[in-house]
Design a protein around this motif. Structure first.
Motif: not given
Length: 559
Positions: A410, A425-430, A423, A432, A396, A438
């Protein structure tokens, strides 16, 4: 210590660790090469009608001309396709791509709400829709940026008399075409006639151009469009064709395409990779009609088939499937969801061919890991990272974990999407900072570099602090002869936080909950035992046959 790739030592003979990513600038370049080399070979078939590569070349050019000259669409504009597997689909896909435009694949089973979201989010300028679903487009068209609706019938490309006959039966006998009002719509056949009047201009299609907006993530909230570039898909075609090509003959393959082409698995593995091989894609329009599907299989000398676990299980449980001629079959590829050992072993027994499991995501175009094609039998792994692909397991905090430890899988490679459409911000979540995607899947790697999915991060059940992975419970119960299908979910429990619940479709109507629990007591540690057993006539599934655990969890929570 540098990044290690233990999988390379276990690559099948003759497969290099890297592929040539620069050979083709675009999907169109691959198509044009195939159409030159295999002009007279059949490319796509449906309801007994075949189109050669020369015909696909001509028809897709006509459709591209229509989009550019008649609709005046500009490079980068989006065109939605809303059809099951029919001959119009590949013509439309290749036509849109040849025009330098972007394909928005759209599930024909969408409700008006889902369709409205996808059309407004993508900003699609045009849509090609099968008339059976045109009423849904009619409901939402006023809320979208659509300039043109193009309507087609199942029989439109099947020739006379078969085509008109099929259309008549669907419209007037089976009443499968609800009434719709779409002022100004054109027929697909008309677009081809209009396009035939024009010349296709030279279009500069670059690797960074978006080929497909592939919507995903509807199960975790609002569906997002994964931006898959020409480079992403050419890379994945190169990677997959090198891997499975050791087992394929150029210009001679016949693949059964039962999963819908709007799904990334069939789109890349069947439509694109087997196009690169100069092979024939045999399109199955309604694989849910298993009896009809098996009757069709008896007529086709097929060499390859792809599917999800539920599709293979359905075929194995359909009378007559064991009488299909499997003498030419040499490739069975399973993906999209975990392949169950019981299904894989039975597939091998009936067909004589190993069901090879692969792993990928919409976000990886999709292939990331595939088992060796010469696998003697099912091994429970998702395989090895394919050429030019790296994989690792992270905790994590984002630290890489050693061999054998469970963490989030990953992936890094040229097939990883450019990001989610509009999107960031959504791209940045998955994705890194180091470029690792991820996946949201919990996995481990063994010393040989084989990866094993333990489960979806969000599907994991926590019983008194212990992790229970639904796949393991489902795999055990699937071994019971009286079970046709099974899904395991976590339900709230006062004592243990969560408890395991299984929902079963019976093969043997006499099967009891107590028998299931007894079987699990022999096979699983105490905390993994199902506390609750429910029997149903069917499990909720997505349009590709993936079992929707979320729906089962939701209905359990409401109960």
């Amino acid at each position: 210590m540098g990044f290690e790739r233990p999988w390379l030592a276990n690559y099948p003979k003759g497969i290099a660790p890297e592929v040539d990513l620069e050979k083709y600038p675009s999907i169109v370049a691959v198509l044009e090469e195939t159409c030159r080399e295999y002009r007279d070979n059949p490319a796509f078939a449906n309801f007994g009608k075949k189109l050669t590569y020369a015909e696909i070349d001509r028809l897709s050019t006509q459709f591209a001309n229509y989009l550019l000259h008649e609709l005046k669409l500009k490079k980068g504009d989006r065109v939605a396709l809303m059809m099951p597997n029919i001959l119009q689909y590949p013509i439309a896909i290749f036509g849109v791509l040849r025009a330098g435009l972007t394909v928005v694949n759209t599930n024909p089973m969408y409700t008006a709400r889902e369709l409205r979201h996808q059309l407004t989010d993508s900003g699609a300028s045009a849509i090609v829709v099968l008339e059976n679903f045109a009423h849904v487009v009619a409901d939402v068209v006023a809320d979208t940026a659509l300039k043109q609706v193009i309507v087609t019938g199942v029989g439109d490309m099947l020739g006379f008399p078969k085509g008109p006959l099929i259309n008549f039966v669907l419209r007037h006998v089976r009443k499968e075409v609800p009434e719709y009002e779409l002022p100004g719509h054109v027929r697909f056949t008309e677009t081809l006639a209009l396009g035939a009047r024009h010349q296709l201009p030279a279009i500069d299609i670059r690797g960074t151009d978006i080929a497909f907006l592939q919507y995903t993530g509807g199960t975790t909230g609002v569906a997002k469009g994964a931006m898959l570039t020409h480079r992403n898909l050419v890379a994945n075609m190169q990677q997959s064709s090198v891997w499975i090509g050791t087992n394929a003959t150029m210009g001679k393959e016949v693949i059964i395409t039962a999963l819908p082409l709007y799904h990334i698995f069939a789109l890349t593995a069947n439509c694109l990779v087997f196009m690169k091989f100069g092979g024939l894609n045999y399109l199955i329009t309604n694989p849910r009609d298993m009896k009809g599907f098996v009757a069709e299989l008896k007529k086709i000398p097929f060499t390859a088939i792809t599917g999800v676990n539920t599709l293979f299980n359905g075929l194995l449980n359909t009378p007559g499937f064991d009488q299909v001629d499997f003498s030419r079959l040499h490739l069975t590829l399973g993906g999209g969801m975990a392949v169950q050992r019981a299904v894989a072993e039975r597939w091998k027994k009936v067909t004589g061919v190993t069901l090879v499991e692969a792993y990928g995501l919409t976000e990886t175009s999709p292939a990331a890991c595939i088992n060796p094609m010469d696998l003697p039998e099912y091994n429970g792994a998702i395989g090895l990272p394919i050429p030019s692909t790296d994989a690792c397991v992270k905790d994590d905090e984002g630290r890489m974990l050693p061999v054998g430890e469970v963490g989030e899988l990953c992936i890094k490679g040229p097939q990883v999407m450019a990001g989610y459409w509009q999107r960031p911000e959504e791209t940045a979540k998955v994705i890194d900072a180091d470029g690792w995607l991820h996946t949201g899947d919990m996995a481990k790697m063994d010393a040989q570099g084989f990866f094993y999915i333990v489960d979806r991060k969000k599907d994991m059940i926590l019983v008194s602090g212990f992790n229970v992975y639904p796949n393991e419970v489902e795999d055990v119960i699937a071994l019971m002869p009286g079970v046709l299908e099974v899904a395991a979910v976590g339900v709230p429990d006062e004592k243990s936080g969560e408890a395991v619940k299984v929902v079963i479709v019976r093969k043997d109507p006499a099967l009891t909950a107590e028998q299931v629990k007894d079987f699990c007591r022999e096979q699983l540690t105490g905390y993994k035992h199902p506390r609750y057993v429910e029997f149903r006539n069917e499990l909720p599934k997505s349009n590709v046959g993936k079992i929707l655990r979320r729906e089962l969890r939701d209905s359990a929570a409401k109960a």
